[in-house]
Enzyme design. Sequence first.
Site, PDB file in Angstrom:
ATOM      1  N   LYS A 243       3.405   1.005  -9.796  1.00  0.00           N
ATOM      2  CA  LYS A 243       2.664   0.823  -8.390  1.00  0.00           C
ATOM      3  C   LYS A 243       1.568   1.721  -8.276  1.00  0.00           C
ATOM      4  CE  LYS A 243       3.223  -0.291  -3.537  1.00  0.00           C
ATOM      5  NZ  LYS A 243       4.256  -0.467  -2.668  1.00  0.00           N
TER       6      LYS A 243
ATOM      7  N   CYS B  29       2.194   6.579  -2.719  1.00  0.00           N
ATOM      8  CA  CYS B  29       2.328   7.148  -1.407  1.00  0.00           C
ATOM      9  C   CYS B  29       1.344   8.161  -1.114  1.00  0.00           C
ATOM     10  CB  CYS B  29       3.867   7.499  -1.448  1.00  0.00           C
ATOM     11  SG  CYS B  29       4.362   7.531   0.433  1.00  0.00           S
TER      12      CYS B  29
ATOM     13  N   LYS C 125      13.243  -0.094  -1.360  1.00  0.00           N
ATOM     14  CA  LYS C 125      12.808   0.757  -0.493  1.00  0.00           C
ATOM     15  C   LYS C 125      12.600   2.229  -1.311  1.00  0.00           C
ATOM     16  CE  LYS C 125      10.876   3.986   2.846  1.00  0.00           C
ATOM     17  NZ  LYS C 125       9.492   3.925   3.009  1.00  0.00           N
TER      18      LYS C 125
HETATM   19  C1  LIG Z   1       6.097   1.966   6.874  1.00  0.00           C
HETATM   20  C2  LIG Z   1       5.825   1.475   5.359  1.00  0.00           C
HETATM   21  C3  LIG Z   1       6.707   2.284   4.616  1.00  0.00           C
HETATM   22  C4  LIG Z   1       6.494   2.280   3.359  1.00  0.00           C
HETATM   23  N1  LIG Z   1       7.113   2.767   2.320  1.00  0.00           N
HETATM   24  C5  LIG Z   1       6.634   2.595   1.055  1.00  0.00           C
HETATM   25  C6  LIG Z   1       7.535   3.208   0.171  1.00  0.00           C
HETATM   26  O1  LIG Z   1       8.716   3.912   0.314  1.00  0.00           O
HETATM   27  N2  LIG Z   1       7.325   2.886  -1.140  1.00  0.00           N
HETATM   28  C7  LIG Z   1       6.291   2.159  -1.710  1.00  0.00           C
HETATM   29  O2  LIG Z   1       5.956   2.083  -2.807  1.00  0.00           O
HETATM   30  N3  LIG Z   1       5.344   1.697  -0.751  1.00  0.00           N
HETATM   31  C8  LIG Z   1       5.875   1.919   0.805  1.00  0.00           C
HETATM   32  N4  LIG Z   1       4.860   1.246   1.523  1.00  0.00           N
HETATM   33  C9  LIG Z   1       3.628   0.262   1.011  1.00  0.00           C
HETATM   34  C10 LIG Z   1       3.960  -1.065   0.938  1.00  0.00           C
HETATM   35  O3  LIG Z   1       5.008  -1.292   0.098  1.00  0.00           O
HETATM   36  C11 LIG Z   1       2.979  -2.033   0.739  1.00  0.00           C
HETATM   37  O4  LIG Z   1       2.272  -1.514  -0.681  1.00  0.00           O
HETATM   38  C12 LIG Z   1       1.765  -1.657   1.705  1.00  0.00           C
HETATM   39  O5  LIG Z   1       2.358  -1.748   2.898  1.00  0.00           O
HETATM   40  C13 LIG Z   1       0.571  -2.827   1.538  1.00  0.00           C
HETATM   41  O6  LIG Z   1       1.016  -4.241   1.652  1.00  0.00           O
HETATM   42  P1  LIG Z   1       1.030  -4.788   3.182  1.00  0.00           P
HETATM   43  O7  LIG Z   1      -0.347  -5.090   3.566  1.00  0.00           O
HETATM   44  O8  LIG Z   1       1.721  -6.183   2.983  1.00  0.00           O
HETATM   45  O9  LIG Z   1       1.820  -4.104   4.222  1.00  0.00           O
HETATM   46  C14 LIG Z   1       5.118   1.288   2.912  1.00  0.00           C
HETATM   47  C15 LIG Z   1       4.414   0.738   4.000  1.00  0.00           C
HETATM   48  C16 LIG Z   1       4.860   0.964   5.345  1.00  0.00           C
HETATM   49  C17 LIG Z   1       4.169  -0.069   6.492  1.00  0.00           C
END
Ligand SMILES: Cc1cc2nc3c(=O)[nH]c(=O)nc-3n(C[C@H](O)[C@H](O)[C@H](O)COP(=O)(O)O)c2cc1C
Lengths: 466, 426
Positions: free
Chosen positions: B175, B137, B45
Amino acid sequence: MSTIISPDICPAMPDVAAARLPPALLIANFADVHPPLSLDQSAIEAARCYFCHDAPCVAACPTAIDIPGFIRAIASGNLAGAGQRILSANILGGTCARVCPTDSLCQGACVRRTQQNQPVAIGALQRVATDHVLARAQATGSHPFTRAAPSGRRIAVVGAGPAGLACAHTLSRAGHEVTIFDAKPKPGGLNEYGIAAYKMADDFAAREVAFILGIGGITLHPGQTLGDDLDLASLRDEFDAVFLAIGQAGVNALTIPGETRANVLNAVDFIADLRQAELSRVAIGRRVVVIGGGNTAIDAATQALRLGADLVTIAYRRGRTEMSATGDEQTWALTNGVALRLWSAPVAIEGDEAVRAVRFARTRLDTDGQLKLTGEHFTLEADMVLKAVGQTLAKHPPQMDACPLPQIVGGRIAVDPLTRETSVPGIFAGGDCIAGADLTVQAVEDGKRAAAGIIGFLAAGATPHG
Amino acid sequence: MVDLRVNFAGIKAPNPFFLASAPPTDKAYNVTRAFRAGWGGVVWKTLGEDPPVVNVSSRYGGVGFGGQRLMGLNNIELITDRPLELNLQEIKQIKRDWPDRAMIVSLMVPCDEASWYSILRRVEETGADGVELNFGCPHGMSERGMGSAVGQVPAYVEMVTTWCKQHSRLPVIVKLTPNITDILLPAAAAQRGGADAVSLINTVQSIASVDLDLMAPTPTVDGYGTHGGYCGPAVKPIALRMVADIARDPATSGLAISGIGGIASWRDAAEFIALGAGTVQVCTAAMHYGFRIVEDMIDGLSNWMDQKSYPDIASFTGRAIRNYVHWEDLDLAWKTIAHIDEAACIGCGLCHIACEDTAHQAIVPRQSGGRRSYAVIETACVGCNLCHHICPVTGCITMQAPAAQLPRQTWRDHPNNPLRREIDPA
Ligand SMILES: Cc1cc2nc3c(=O)[nH]c(=O)nc-3n(C[C@H](O)[C@H](O)[C@H](O)COP(=O)(O)O)c2cc1C
Ligand SMILES: Cc1cc2nc3c(=O)[nH]c(=O)nc-3n(C[C@H](O)[C@H](O)[C@H](O)COP(=O)(O)OP(=O)(O)OC[C@H]3O[C@@H](n4cnc5c(N)ncnc54)[C@H](O)[C@@H]3O)c2cc1C
Ligand code: SF4
């Protein structure tokens, strides 16, 4: 037009005949009761699974199959992985998919049932996945499990039913050599000789045994009866451990007058013949009376009707709630058209050489819950009587000679609840010959546990004669 | 047996399934459980500078579809809300406990060299295998000049990547945010900055739904809502396209790619890999079902690779890219015609009404033996394949290509194209 001659008019002719129905109808009556789901059906059904955590269905399965896991694999199109997951917990997962009373096991616990009274069709999905793996193994001549390095240890398994097969497979995976002895000419136990034909259509029992033996390291000796051809003492001497999986080879008698008349059969023998013979050669009475209240009575009655009997009556001495047949099985018999006579205890089998009728006493429960005869009687005409009043450990207690006998409690071999070891070190037992649920799936679990018990026993360095 | 091991920009893992930087990788407890379940690696995270951020309650908006939950998930969370030192200690311990798993640390600090220098030093000391720069983000951090505020400006992406490559020996993964018109620009900038890999997509700016009683976007915080980041199965197609563009473009095709967005099964993962991803990352599906979904991912991918005779991940990474062409390279003369398998038809009539009302009036209802059935008028069918997608019976409507096809002709050469290439008569 032919005239039907009733035995009342022509007492010398009990109406027992084969081929009461045209061959095509017989085939249809004994075809798969629950044909396999199509891929679309299984995708729709798999999508209904919530993938519960610590799922109640898993806890309700005696072999603890990872049900949400395999259903997710079906949903992702990973049928091979789904089947592997099932078979690693239950090598007879294919039979269990067909014969388990799922409504009182996994599906009874499904949260979808709580939510909408419609559990996920776990049994049907299990069949899709296991059928896939078995078909692939058959087509490629391969087996999805590998054996550990040879241990040099040899184990005798007596009985090639579900308990014996599950134990043998688990032991073979661990690298041990297994010899299975069975009294019958074909392996499979009640899968081959007992379960209703329409649950095990298309020779499934034999195909599954071939699949299980496909792992290698298991030698089968049919036609070898413990007590006649074999004795426990020599097995103990010759092998590093013994697993007794002899089921319940004996049957209870009614002990009423007339029991020896012709056309009075044990339901299990009737079913065993039916499972082996060509359907059009199986003789069945026009009016059949089945005595008993368990699943064997249900299966005998339903199959009698499907062979073309006119009227099949199950007579049971108590009420429906006391029947050991599950609610689903009772409903199945009734929707097939079986008649149910409750509170009726047989007192005599009437007739001449052959049976012509069964005389019953009416029963009731008295105020302390004891079964009492009311003093009233009635008679049911019958061309054939099928007795399904329970099985026992063995026809004759096996000769165990110099060897100490495993302890028997309440007609079943007593075992350690964890390892399934009997009172005699190195001799283990499981399946219907020990006390328990008397279900295929429980026999598989017993076989697995006994295998683990044997592996522990061998690792501890002990041998039965050491 | 197939080999699922990966070497991604120098980072080794037993399989390509990583957890994305998000709540599932927020602390030692979760990550231990994830590794126990079988995940090949994690992106921790996102770490920031102390004092840590503060999160709101509630944080998520869910979008269901057809009775299923979480087709999409929207969140208004920020980066880690725990102290930096605590996170670093846990990362160090976990890497020590699980040496064979990939440990990547996600970072987001203000856009100045000193901040990046200092955090990189501390991350290196943990023994982590790589860093991921969170330029994605879309909410909360971008207002402070971080996250997608950086990711949307290619020059900043390049600058920060350059600092990270200068101040660290660790592989650097950038990213990318999807909240940009052309994904190739930040990808190329990352490459110019020396990035070893890119990962994408981060979440898509979104409002999950509106609470019509409170008259506020969800999730509501004491009656108010804000926009958040959207993820889950709904974003997979968007992510696939962006991954494929980067893998196909000669300028960026050298970058390793970690595919992210809506991955919930081995099949989703295989699609990302076929379009050029060397690893995949998962967030929403793990948040929906827990970590053990990785079991079927590993098992399903192995079985499929076995069946297709792909010995390892590299053997099919980017395999679909050669078939991912520009529209003007498609053959306009190629024809397919819908074919309905009458025996499989369940008589729902959906193909008929879809074609009748919204396509080319090429499917007519019929009665055959008291049963409804449908037939394709082959001369009217343009092969759009709408009916094929609508039909609820798999395999009932198939698109069939007649054996006799006209000679290939693309838009580049088509007479209707005012800018067509002149075909050399010789
Ligand atoms: C609750 C939540 C918190 C997230 N926090 C971060 C983060 O701190 N840093 C980051 O690079 N991406 C963050 N993401 C994005 C995820 O790493 C990922 O890129 C995104 O959810 C797409 O993947 P998925 O469709 O499998 O969820 C977050 C996503 C969610 C749902
Ligand atoms: C008619 C009927 C229908 C059933 N239907 C169902 C159903 O639908 N679903 C369900 O879950 N369960 C059902 N059962 C129960 C289920 O079949 C048994 O619980 C299960 O088969 C027990 O497995 P087992 O291996 O212990 O014994 P068995 O299957 O009985 O196998 C025992 C084996 O040992 C052999 N053997 C016995 N004595 C000796 C000896 N002395 N020497 C050598 N070999 C010997 C036998 O030949 C046999 O092959 C049914 C049972 C019956 C009788
Ligand atoms: S998941 Fe539910 S119980 Fe857990 S922290 Fe969030 S709101 Fe609370």
